[in-house]
Structures are given as C-alpha cells and as structure tokens.
Design a protein around this motif. Structure first.
Motif, PDB file in Angstrom:
ATOM      1  N   PRO A   4       0.949  -0.972   0.040  1.00  0.00           N
ATOM      2  CA  PRO A   4      -0.001  -0.054  -0.049  1.00  0.00           C
ATOM      3  C   PRO A   4       0.722   1.116   0.049  1.00  0.00           C
ATOM      4  O   PRO A   4       1.908   1.311   0.381  1.00  0.00           O
ATOM      5  CB  PRO A   4      -0.759  -0.044   1.485  1.00  0.00           C
ATOM      6  CG  PRO A   4       0.202  -0.912   2.060  1.00  0.00           C
ATOM      7  CD  PRO A   4       0.857  -1.853   1.356  1.00  0.00           C
ATOM      8  N   GLY A   5       0.205   2.236  -0.285  1.00  0.00           N
ATOM      9  CA  GLY A   5       0.916   3.543  -0.220  1.00  0.00           C
ATOM     10  C   GLY A   5       1.387   4.146  -1.359  1.00  0.00           C
ATOM     11  O   GLY A   5       1.859   5.335  -1.425  1.00  0.00           O
ATOM     12  N   TYR A   6       1.549   3.371  -2.669  1.00  0.00           N
ATOM     13  CA  TYR A   6       2.068   4.089  -3.654  1.00  0.00           C
ATOM     14  C   TYR A   6       1.396   3.319  -5.008  1.00  0.00           C
ATOM     15  O   TYR A   6       0.856   2.432  -4.854  1.00  0.00           O
ATOM     16  CB  TYR A   6       3.602   3.958  -3.692  1.00  0.00           C
ATOM     17  CG  TYR A   6       4.209   2.759  -3.694  1.00  0.00           C
ATOM     18  CD1 TYR A   6       4.536   2.025  -5.055  1.00  0.00           C
ATOM     19  CD2 TYR A   6       4.329   1.934  -2.500  1.00  0.00           C
ATOM     20  CE1 TYR A   6       5.010   0.728  -4.869  1.00  0.00           C
ATOM     21  CE2 TYR A   6       5.083   0.822  -2.548  1.00  0.00           C
ATOM     22  CZ  TYR A   6       5.254  -0.055  -3.663  1.00  0.00           C
ATOM     23  OH  TYR A   6       5.716  -1.127  -3.536  1.00  0.00           O
ATOM     24  N   THR A  49       3.195   8.599  -4.546  1.00  0.00           N
ATOM     25  CA  THR A  49       2.415   8.238  -3.181  1.00  0.00           C
ATOM     26  C   THR A  49       0.992   8.337  -3.190  1.00  0.00           C
ATOM     27  O   THR A  49       0.712   9.712  -3.526  1.00  0.00           O
ATOM     28  CB  THR A  49       3.444   8.861  -2.260  1.00  0.00           C
ATOM     29  OG1 THR A  49       3.315  10.361  -2.513  1.00  0.00           O
ATOM     30  CG2 THR A  49       5.003   8.519  -2.398  1.00  0.00           C
ATOM     31  N   THR A  50       0.316   7.513  -2.699  1.00  0.00           N
ATOM     32  CA  THR A  50      -0.939   7.868  -2.369  1.00  0.00           C
ATOM     33  C   THR A  50      -1.060   7.876  -0.771  1.00  0.00           C
ATOM     34  O   THR A  50      -2.424   8.338  -0.577  1.00  0.00           O
ATOM     35  CB  THR A  50      -1.727   6.478  -2.790  1.00  0.00           C
ATOM     36  OG1 THR A  50      -1.070   5.243  -2.038  1.00  0.00           O
ATOM     37  CG2 THR A  50      -1.615   6.214  -4.192  1.00  0.00           C
ATOM     38  N   LYS A  51      -0.275   8.042  -0.141  1.00  0.00           N
ATOM     39  CA  LYS A  51      -0.325   8.432   1.394  1.00  0.00           C
ATOM     40  C   LYS A  51       1.197   8.796   1.798  1.00  0.00           C
ATOM     41  O   LYS A  51       1.985   8.597   1.317  1.00  0.00           O
ATOM     42  CB  LYS A  51      -1.045   7.485   2.176  1.00  0.00           C
ATOM     43  CG  LYS A  51      -0.310   6.274   2.373  1.00  0.00           C
ATOM     44  CD  LYS A  51      -0.867   5.211   3.413  1.00  0.00           C
ATOM     45  CE  LYS A  51      -0.191   3.987   3.709  1.00  0.00           C
ATOM     46  NZ  LYS A  51      -0.706   3.017   4.502  1.00  0.00           N
ATOM     47  N   SER A  52       1.012   9.522   2.851  1.00  0.00           N
ATOM     48  CA  SER A  52       2.474   9.726   3.306  1.00  0.00           C
ATOM     49  C   SER A  52       3.236   8.714   3.885  1.00  0.00           C
ATOM     50  O   SER A  52       2.722   7.631   4.468  1.00  0.00           O
ATOM     51  CB  SER A  52       2.401  10.788   4.491  1.00  0.00           C
ATOM     52  OG  SER A  52       1.893  12.040   3.974  1.00  0.00           O
ATOM     53  N   LEU A  53       4.606   8.595   3.563  1.00  0.00           N
ATOM     54  CA  LEU A  53       5.083   7.112   3.892  1.00  0.00           C
ATOM     55  C   LEU A  53       6.626   7.523   4.635  1.00  0.00           C
ATOM     56  O   LEU A  53       7.412   8.148   4.097  1.00  0.00           O
ATOM     57  CB  LEU A  53       5.593   6.321   2.528  1.00  0.00           C
ATOM     58  CG  LEU A  53       4.325   5.863   1.876  1.00  0.00           C
ATOM     59  CD1 LEU A  53       4.876   5.483   0.501  1.00  0.00           C
ATOM     60  CD2 LEU A  53       3.415   4.736   2.544  1.00  0.00           C
ATOM     61  N   ARG A 106       2.337  12.391   0.856  1.00  0.00           N
ATOM     62  CA  ARG A 106       1.072  12.133  -0.064  1.00  0.00           C
ATOM     63  C   ARG A 106       1.138  13.046  -1.377  1.00  0.00           C
ATOM     64  O   ARG A 106       1.124  14.202  -1.569  1.00  0.00           O
ATOM     65  CB  ARG A 106      -0.006  11.982   0.557  1.00  0.00           C
ATOM     66  CG  ARG A 106      -1.481  11.685  -0.073  1.00  0.00           C
ATOM     67  CD  ARG A 106      -2.660  11.575   0.913  1.00  0.00           C
ATOM     68  NE  ARG A 106      -3.904  11.212   0.310  1.00  0.00           N
ATOM     69  CZ  ARG A 106      -4.632  11.900  -0.531  1.00  0.00           C
ATOM     70  NH1 ARG A 106      -4.219  13.465  -0.602  1.00  0.00           N
ATOM     71  NH2 ARG A 106      -5.591  11.294  -1.157  1.00  0.00           N
ATOM     72  N   GLY A 107       0.889  12.284  -2.212  1.00  0.00           N
ATOM     73  CA  GLY A 107       0.572  12.957  -3.797  1.00  0.00           C
ATOM     74  C   GLY A 107       1.998  13.448  -4.516  1.00  0.00           C
ATOM     75  O   GLY A 107       2.022  14.215  -5.366  1.00  0.00           O
TER      76      GLY A 107
END
Length: 503
Positions: free
Chosen positions: A60-62, A91-95, A136-137
């Motif tokens: 998850p997350g990217y 990135t679809t959320k901060s990681l 994110r993003g």
C-alpha cells in the motif's frame, strides 16, 4: 496460463473432464538462496494489500507508473545477473517507509530520489527507509542495485526459467519479485523499459517493441519498451541462442516470434498461423490491444504455457510432440492469444477474479476448436458440467477459489477457473442470448482496455446489456458450492462429487 498435458496418446478435449487430463505440477525451482540485505535501524514488517489469496502480495501507499529494468547476463545460469531496477511512482499516502516485493537476490544499495536510503528485509519484502519521509501525492524515484538469481529458490514456483541455452521468465502468479523488486500485484500495472546485456552470440527479447541494440566489445545491450501498462506477473525476458522471426499481422501489426535457431524451419508452419488467429479473435472481441505479438518457444519443461504480455511463453515440445492433434495445438495457441485481451489488457483487480482471465481464454480456445477443428463446444461444456460439482468442492466456486497450498502458488490454476469458468460463460450465453453475449464480450474488452476489473464489474455490464438484473444468476453460478441447472439443457446432470471421485 494453461497447464500442458503429459500423455503418450492424443489428448482428449482439454479439461472436458477433470480426471481425463493429467497435469504435471510445474516444479520450476528447488533450492534456496537467501536475500542478503543491510539492516535498517528499526524493525520492519511485511505489508500487503490484503488480497484474499495472497495477503502479503503488493504494497500500500504508492502507485507505480513505470519500471526500468537493466539486467546483465553473465553467459551462464549458475551465476546471478547484475541488475538495476528503477521505479517511478506516485505516493497515495505519506510514507516513512516504502515496501517493495523482493525475495531472491542480494541488494547492494537503494536510493530514493537520488539519496542513499536504508533497507532491510521482512519476509518477501524489501523495506526501504528514505532519509526524508515521502508526502502524499508526490512523485518519487526508487533505484535498487541488486542481483537477480536464476538458480532455484527453495519452496518457490516461478521467476526465472532456465532453458537449455539461457533464460526466460514465468512470473505468474506471484513470482516477479523473485526476479526484480516491484509492487507484485496485478492491480498496479505500469509501463516497462527493459534492457538486457548479454555476451555476443546471444539474442535477448522482452515485452514491447525494440528501441535499440548496442554492441560494445564482447557484449550487446538490447532495449525494449512497452506502449501499454503491464502487470508484473506478465513481464517476459528471453535470453538464448535464438532467432527472431518477423511477419505482419492484421492492420500492419508487427508479429515477432522467438525460436531456437536450430528449430526455426520446423516451427515455422505453426508460427505462420498467428496472423489469422489474431484476425479471428478480432472478429470476436475487437481490435488487438497491444503494439506487437508473438510466441516465445522455450527449450524447457515448464509444465504450462503462459500469456506474458505481447510475447506468450510456450514449451517447444507442444509443437513437436506428434501425439497432439493439429486442432488441439492451434486451440492452445488461441488460448494464450486470447489472454492478451482477457487478463493482460483487461487485468484482474484481485486474484479471486482469475476466472475472468482463464474462463474467457478457455471459452475462445473451445470456440476456435469448434469453428476450425469441428469439436462441438456443447460436448465439451456438457462434459465439464458433469464434473463441475467435484471441481467446486476441490477448488472452490469459480469466483471464490480456494487459496493455494504452501509452496504451490500456481495451485490456484485448477479446473474450476478453466472449464469451470467457461461453463459460467456458456450458461450466461444461454441465459441472455447469443447476440447480447457477443456484444457483452466486445464492450467488456474495449471499455476496460489497459485497466483492472473485478467480478462485480462484469456482473454490472452483463446486467446492463441484458436489460435486467442478473445478480441472482451470477451469485448461483460464481459462488455456489453446487452447479446450478444449465439454461436450455435441463437434461444435463452433474455427477455428485463422491461418485465422480470414485470413477
């Protein structure tokens, strides 16, 4: 994927009855080589996107946009390839950390956006900790320098296939991460650039179209690039003493086949059939979805054929074994070809949606055998119906297959998702009529081109085209433990599993 029958006699129609075909379990790889990684400063956990059949597959997350793979083949299968994998992703959320799937090689270094990053292993994950957290993003680039090991991996199926003269790939269902770091799940498709450097005298071919061949000293680098997104399980690289044969398909489509040089003349009559087979498929479901197509003839005993995108993998023996009738071999060619539409272009969102791939490929395999080989589909479907309850009991219903046994990841490729799933399509055609069914197939392939889909998407489209709610039909045919009555064939009987097993 289609499992290859092992028999000394001409095979009966494939999978017409589960017990009548013998499938050898594909045992590709056998011994262990551990992943060697530098430990990060804090513990790391394997992640996954929660796939029902492969919970730890994917991350998850990217969202990966592209892979750039550089592979250097040493000229022997007893040594690892040197490799660099570069991943561009959103990135679809901060990681704080980035998990990649990778389990069979040594990682030398990792960079994130040009800066060195710490890394460690967690089961089949390569866990990367960048110096700065990723917001994110944001667009990010991950570069992994590693080896890619063709030597067998303990208790693993797939990855590199060692041929008599080099290598090929077989990454289905979850083995791409035995070759290169990736987000190894079909829901995250991406563009690919693949560079293969090999000693002079070898030929290297990969998915997509060639963009360059550079000879420097004693080695040559071959570069290929896809023009459509691809799932990691469909990646293909062939390295060997091969000849690439070129021909033209419908609408000027470039068709290229990769064959052992010594066998090119013997295989040519089979390969010459591909353009007409593409035209036949286009007449059923619309334009071919990719930039090229061809067959890769591997000198290896894999136990299966595989629909790697734009370059389907076949055992050479399928075409040289005299026991296989002509109509049968041609229908197998169409099975893998049809996957270019169903499974490659229109890809499953989860592995439970596998029936959409294999059911459709089996459908067009059987339809081709009927139209070209005079083998009635109704006979095959009736035979499948008779043992369908046994398939459902042993493998689960078509859209809810049972998980594979440990170490048998291709164990999800059971009769319930081949002829068992084609039987669902046959029932659907009986239910809504042939014109509506043929329209459904065309709209499905074109609407979802280059995308990922679920079983629910297919149900909704079928209901829309039929003009009525088909949820009860699909619930019974896709999820029930017992096979429903076949529309239009009240005389068809399903043998109870206990009697079927005893026969």
């Amino acid at each position: 994927m289609l499992l290859t029958p092992r028999t000394n006699r001409p095979p009966r129609p494939p999978l017409s009855a589960g017990r009548s075909r013998r499938h050898r379990t594909a045992a590709l790889l056998a011994s262990a080589v551990s992943v060697c990684l530098v430990s990060a400063s804090t513990p790391a956990d394997p992640l996954g996107i929660g796939d029902r059949l492969f919970p730890y597959l994917g991350n998850p997350g990217y969202d990966v946009a592209s892979y750039d793979l550089s592979l250097t083949y040493p000229g022997t299968n007893d040594k690892p390839l040197e490799a660099v994998t570069t991943i561009d992703a959103w990135t679809t959320k901060s990681l704080d950390r980035i998990n990649l799937d990778f389990a069979h090689g040594k990682v030398e270094s990792v960079e994130v956006d040009g800066r060195p990053a710490a890394f460690t292993s967690a089961r089949d994950d390569l866990v990367v900790t960048p110096k700065r957290a990723l917001l994110r993003g944001n667009w990010t680039r991950i570069t992994v320098r590693h080896t890619s090991d063709p030597r067998p991996a303990k208790h693993r199926d797939g990855g590199w296939v060692r041929t008599t003269d080099g290598l090929a790939m077989a990454n289905q269902a979850d083995a791409a991460h035995l070759v290169f770091p990736c987000n190894d799940h079909p829901s995250d498709k991406a563009m690919f650039t693949i560079r293969i450097t090999a000693p002079n005298g070898y030929t290297a071919v990969a998915n997509g179209l060639p963009t360059g061949v550079d000879k420097v000293g004693r080695s040559t680098t071959w570069t290929y690039r896809t023009q459509h997104p691809m799932a990691t399980e469909l990646a293909q690289v062939s390295i060997g003493h091969s000849t690439v044969l070129h021909r033209t398909g419908p609408h000027g489509l470039p068709v290229r086949d990769v064959v052992p040089t010594a066998d090119r003349r013997a295989l040519e009559p089979w390969l010459a059939k591909t353009p007409d087979q593409i035209a036949w498929m286009e007449s059923k479901v619309g334009p071919y979805p990719f930039e090229t197509y061809g067959l890769l003839m591997a000198q290896a005993a894999t136990g299966f054929e595989l629909e790697t995108q734009t370059l389907s993998l076949f055992e050479k023996g399928v075409f040289t074994e005299p026991a296989y009738p002509k109509w049968y071999v041609e229908s197998i060619m169409v099975h893998e070809l049809s996957h270019q539409w169903f499974g490659d272009s229109v890809s499953p969102r989860t592995w439970s949606d596998l029936w959409l791939n294999e059911g459709h490929a089996t459908w067009y395999e059987a339809l081709y055998a009927q139209e070209k080989g005079h083998k009635p589909m109704a006979d095959r479907m009736k035979a499948a119906y008779s043992v369908s309850d046994s398939w459902r009991r042993s493998g689960g219903p078509p859209a809810a297959p049972k998980p594979p046994a440990a170490g048998q990841k291709i164990g999800i490729f059971r009769p319930n998702v081949y002829d068992g799933a084609a039987l669902v399509l046959y029932a659907l055609r009986q239910e809504i009529g042939e014109p509506a069914f043929e329209r459904l197939e065309r709209v499905w392939a074109q609407t979802h081109r280059d995308g990922t889909v679920t079983t629910a998407d297919f149900e909704r489209l079928a209901s829309s085209i039929a003009g009525r709610d088909l949820s009860a039909f699909f619930n019974a045919w896709l999820y029930s433990e017992k096979t429903p009555p076949m529309p239009g064939h009240k005389d068809w009987k399903a043998t109870p599993p206990e009697k079927s097993a005893a026969q």
